[in-house]
Design a protein around this motif. Sequence first.
Motif, short mmCIF file in Angstrom:
data_model
loop_
_atom_site.label_atom_id
_atom_site.label_comp_id
_atom_site.label_asym_id
_atom_site.label_seq_id
_atom_site.Cartn_x
_atom_site.Cartn_y
_atom_site.Cartn_z
N VAL A 168 0.83 -1.20 0.00
CA VAL A 168 0.00 0.00 0.00
C VAL A 168 0.87 1.26 0.00
O VAL A 168 0.51 2.27 -0.56
CB VAL A 168 -0.97 -0.02 1.20
CG1 VAL A 168 -1.78 1.27 1.27
CG2 VAL A 168 -1.92 -1.23 1.08
N GLY A 169 2.05 1.15 0.62
CA GLY A 169 2.96 2.29 0.62
C GLY A 169 3.81 2.33 1.87
O GLY A 169 4.13 1.29 2.46
N ALA A 170 4.19 3.56 2.29
CA ALA A 170 5.01 3.77 3.48
C ALA A 170 4.16 3.58 4.73
O ALA A 170 2.94 3.42 4.66
CB ALA A 170 5.60 5.18 3.44
N LEU A 171 4.81 3.62 5.89
CA LEU A 171 4.07 3.43 7.15
C LEU A 171 2.92 4.43 7.30
O LEU A 171 1.87 4.10 7.83
CB LEU A 171 5.02 3.59 8.35
CG LEU A 171 5.64 2.31 8.90
CD1 LEU A 171 6.57 2.65 10.06
CD2 LEU A 171 4.59 1.29 9.32
N ALA A 172 3.13 5.65 6.83
CA ALA A 172 2.06 6.65 6.91
C ALA A 172 0.81 6.20 6.16
O ALA A 172 -0.31 6.58 6.51
CB ALA A 172 2.55 7.98 6.34
N ASP A 173 1.01 5.37 5.12
CA ASP A 173 -0.13 4.88 4.32
C ASP A 173 -0.87 3.74 5.00
O ASP A 173 -1.94 3.32 4.51
CB ASP A 173 0.36 4.43 2.94
CG ASP A 173 0.98 5.57 2.15
OD1 ASP A 173 0.33 6.62 2.04
OD2 ASP A 173 2.13 5.42 1.68
N ALA A 174 -0.35 3.24 6.11
CA ALA A 174 -1.04 2.16 6.83
C ALA A 174 -2.40 2.61 7.34
O ALA A 174 -3.27 1.78 7.60
CB ALA A 174 -0.18 1.67 7.99
N ARG A 175 -2.60 3.93 7.46
CA ARG A 175 -3.92 4.41 7.89
C ARG A 175 -5.00 4.03 6.88
O ARG A 175 -6.18 4.02 7.21
CB ARG A 175 -3.90 5.92 8.16
CG ARG A 175 -3.68 6.78 6.97
CD ARG A 175 -4.14 8.23 7.22
NE ARG A 175 -3.41 8.95 8.25
CZ ARG A 175 -4.00 9.46 9.35
NH1 ARG A 175 -5.29 9.31 9.56
NH2 ARG A 175 -3.29 10.13 10.23
N ARG A 176 -4.61 3.71 5.65
CA ARG A 176 -5.58 3.35 4.62
C ARG A 176 -6.19 1.97 4.85
O ARG A 176 -7.23 1.64 4.29
CB ARG A 176 -4.95 3.41 3.22
CG ARG A 176 -4.39 4.79 2.87
CD ARG A 176 -3.96 4.86 1.42
NE ARG A 176 -5.11 4.78 0.53
CZ ARG A 176 -5.01 4.62 -0.80
NH1 ARG A 176 -3.81 4.51 -1.37
NH2 ARG A 176 -6.09 4.57 -1.54
N PHE A 177 -5.53 1.16 5.72
CA PHE A 177 -6.13 -0.14 6.04
C PHE A 177 -6.18 -0.39 7.55
O PHE A 177 -6.22 -1.53 8.01
CB PHE A 177 -5.46 -1.30 5.28
CG PHE A 177 -3.97 -1.46 5.47
CD1 PHE A 177 -3.46 -2.33 6.43
CD2 PHE A 177 -3.06 -0.76 4.67
CE1 PHE A 177 -2.09 -2.50 6.59
CE2 PHE A 177 -1.69 -0.93 4.82
CZ PHE A 177 -1.21 -1.80 5.79
N GLN A 178 -6.23 0.70 8.34
CA GLN A 178 -6.48 0.53 9.77
C GLN A 178 -7.98 0.40 10.00
O GLN A 178 -8.79 0.61 9.09
CB GLN A 178 -5.88 1.67 10.57
CG GLN A 178 -6.58 3.02 10.46
CD GLN A 178 -5.80 4.14 11.16
OE1 GLN A 178 -4.63 4.37 10.86
NE2 GLN A 178 -6.46 4.83 12.08
#
Length: 201
Positions: A168-178
């Motif tokens: 999905v991307g960098a750690l900041a992008d993890a919010r997209r699948f939290q």
Amino acid sequence: SGRIGGTIGALWVKAGHEVIFSSRHPEQLKDMVAALGPLARAGTVEQAIAAGDVIFVAVPYAALPEIGRDHAAALKGKIVLDACNAVATRDGAIAEEAERDGIGATSRKYLAGTRLVRAFNTLSYMTFAAEANRPEPRLAIPIAGDDPMAMETAAALVRAAGFDPVIVGALADARRFQRGAPGYGQPVTAAEFRQKLSLPQ
């Protein structure tokens, strides 16, 4: 060694990986590791961190600060796969922090010094158990991280467990699948997942 950790760990054992299942009471894990065979063993959290090339953390999210603090030296530089979800009713204030700042940034704060990848947090252990190693196309597992080599390792371990990794991307992008985000709770193929999040196919 709980529901998520036990399920994914067992899949890695079946794929030929050596796995140490840990808890505060490793003696309670004897039956589980005996059933999995010689590649599985039980140990303390300290033993698992010391021996593991990759650490898989699946605990209530409120426990992350304590893990990061108590094991900071041993965890430093290790690849850590973080499957923890912040649930307000269970985890309290830290869940508000994860919601506000994004779960990737929040986990990075409490697991500072690790090579962190978010993985295996979007589906239930029952789905993981039922859908692992199904015929192609396999179920998608989204991953996000800042360290390219850690991401490669995480992707390989997703495949070893019987799923398809989706970067999905960098750690900041993890919010997209939290929890609560569009990528959470999606038992779909990799192609379908990329489509849902408008990621390149």
